[in-house]
Write an enzyme that holds these catalytic residues in place. Sequence first.
Site, PDB file in Angstrom:
ATOM      1  N   GLU A  50       0.719  -1.216  -0.149  1.00  0.00           N
ATOM      2  CA  GLU A  50       0.151   0.150  -0.088  1.00  0.00           C
ATOM      3  C   GLU A  50       0.892   1.152   0.354  1.00  0.00           C
ATOM      4  O   GLU A  50       1.991   1.423   0.506  1.00  0.00           O
ATOM      5  CB  GLU A  50      -0.825   0.123   1.318  1.00  0.00           C
ATOM      6  N   GLY A  51       0.482   2.256  -0.632  1.00  0.00           N
ATOM      7  CA  GLY A  51       1.056   3.588  -0.650  1.00  0.00           C
ATOM      8  C   GLY A  51       1.000   4.531   0.481  1.00  0.00           C
ATOM      9  O   GLY A  51       0.136   4.357   1.601  1.00  0.00           O
ATOM     10  N   PHE A  52       1.805   5.528   0.284  1.00  0.00           N
ATOM     11  CA  PHE A  52       1.914   6.534   1.422  1.00  0.00           C
ATOM     12  C   PHE A  52       0.563   7.208   1.723  1.00  0.00           C
ATOM     13  O   PHE A  52       0.230   7.305   2.921  1.00  0.00           O
ATOM     14  CB  PHE A  52       2.969   7.753   0.806  1.00  0.00           C
ATOM     15  N   ASN A  53      -0.223   7.414   0.797  1.00  0.00           N
ATOM     16  CA  ASN A  53      -1.677   8.320   1.070  1.00  0.00           C
ATOM     17  C   ASN A  53      -2.634   7.247   1.857  1.00  0.00           C
ATOM     18  O   ASN A  53      -3.420   7.703   2.470  1.00  0.00           O
ATOM     19  CB  ASN A  53      -2.025   8.924  -0.216  1.00  0.00           C
ATOM     20  N   HIS A 291      -2.184  17.643 -10.466  1.00  0.00           N
ATOM     21  CA  HIS A 291      -1.674  16.599 -10.107  1.00  0.00           C
ATOM     22  C   HIS A 291      -1.922  15.657 -11.361  1.00  0.00           C
ATOM     23  O   HIS A 291      -2.995  15.245 -11.412  1.00  0.00           O
ATOM     24  CB  HIS A 291      -2.081  15.934  -8.973  1.00  0.00           C
ATOM     25  N   LEU A 292      -0.602  15.530 -12.099  1.00  0.00           N
ATOM     26  CA  LEU A 292      -1.148  14.384 -13.121  1.00  0.00           C
ATOM     27  C   LEU A 292      -0.331  13.247 -13.101  1.00  0.00           C
ATOM     28  O   LEU A 292       0.958  12.857 -13.034  1.00  0.00           O
ATOM     29  CB  LEU A 292      -0.502  15.314 -14.370  1.00  0.00           C
ATOM     30  N   ARG A 293      -1.181  12.108 -12.563  1.00  0.00           N
ATOM     31  CA  ARG A 293      -0.630  10.697 -12.198  1.00  0.00           C
ATOM     32  C   ARG A 293      -0.431   9.871 -13.565  1.00  0.00           C
ATOM     33  O   ARG A 293      -1.258  10.030 -14.563  1.00  0.00           O
ATOM     34  CB  ARG A 293      -1.583  10.042 -11.753  1.00  0.00           C
ATOM     35  N   ASP A 372       5.080  18.706  -2.698  1.00  0.00           N
ATOM     36  CA  ASP A 372       3.962  18.683  -4.021  1.00  0.00           C
ATOM     37  C   ASP A 372       2.765  19.137  -3.263  1.00  0.00           C
ATOM     38  O   ASP A 372       2.174  20.058  -3.919  1.00  0.00           O
ATOM     39  CB  ASP A 372       4.249  17.758  -4.823  1.00  0.00           C
ATOM     40  N   THR A 389      -5.380   8.724  -4.572  1.00  0.00           N
ATOM     41  CA  THR A 389      -5.350   9.063  -2.979  1.00  0.00           C
ATOM     42  C   THR A 389      -4.610  10.297  -2.952  1.00  0.00           C
ATOM     43  O   THR A 389      -4.579  11.097  -2.000  1.00  0.00           O
ATOM     44  CB  THR A 389      -5.002   8.091  -2.271  1.00  0.00           C
TER      45      THR A 389
END
Length: 430
Positions: A50-53, A291-293, A372, A389
Amino acid sequence: MVTFIPLVLFYLHAALCTKTLDDGFCSSNNECPKRSILPRYVLYDVNEPEGFNLKRDVYIRMATFMKKLSKEGDWHLVLPPWYNLFHWRSLESETGPQNHVSWEHFFHIASLQSFVPVVEYIDFVHEVNSEPIDFVFVLQHISTNFEQVSEWKDGWSIEPCHKETSINYKKYENIFKIKVLGYNNVTAKEIECVSFHGESNLLAEIVKNYKSRSILIHHAEVALHNNFGDALYWQCRRSMRFAPYLVKISAEFREKYLNSTDSIDKTEMPDDWRLEKPGRKAVGGPYLAVHLRRRDFLWGRPRDTPSIKGAVKQIKNKLVELDLDTVFVATDAPEEEYVELKSYLVGFKVFHYIPTPSEKRKIKDGGVAIVDQIICSHARFFIGSFESTFSFRIQEEREILGFKKKTTFNRFCGDQQKDCVQPTQWTIVY
């Protein structure tokens, strides 16, 4: 010899007193004075990929649960260290070690503690003298046929572990040792797998059933939010102030490149989140933030992710509409894609936060991402990425700062997308 079984264990616990009170543990081996109860601890862990957010989101689930539990005793929530996240791609030579990173590196601990008692993992280790924890509970989803369930009921039960919870471990006499939280020497005395369905408040039943000083909840992401988006959720979220040094770096960048300060942008906040007042007076700096994912979204959400040219078209349209000439870009795109995007925005000022080598070593990849997010949260207008997220956390920050909803809940659309629905407006509650 390494044994493989469907169990997960952990590291710490404190020795029990010979005599205990009904609601805690005594500080003396001989006497139990009414007010000599040692603190008790709930640790938690999250699925490693799982990611940070998302992990920030799980913290809110655990902290709101602990908010109520701490009213019933001297309970503390132990903050799991950050380690080797998927999006932390920098070389160790650039950032230094990114294992065992403490929460104070990213967040204002005193602010977190003003909502619920928290303690850093390493401090917990010292407080309990590196003893194994008493119980580890591995949460797992209830094994059932979803099509045959007419009504879901919240509940939990101790059951055999599912195959997907298998992990390698070693057993030394009565102590288990495993690799978890970035450590290889985490130990525990007891472990149970818990089939679980419900909100995180339900964890209180598990904790209260076991008279232990330290308990670890593994796979805490299985527990759902308690009334997501209510006032308690937002109290916890508002207490999650970023580390002051990261706020300072962001403020300096905004002032130097984006003509943006809190006083001009009407984004000044009291030092204590509990003194914040509701309102939507924030104006933001004279720039568009996006925010460009990219990366995994190119194959995971191709329909909702624009091409570079498609993103540029949407950015240009919004800049013209807002009569702005500056855009700040937060993206996980490779450098060559950012250069391509910038080349198409001739006549506009395009900025992207790139830390100096010394800065990057200090703040690490997680700190870069937070800078960011802070810069994006202070913009006149924000465009995010679908179901990201990272974007969602920025929208929350903008809600806390007091921006108008129409400047916050916006997203990029795919090049061929005809039904581009904008994000749900999860607005702040005081």
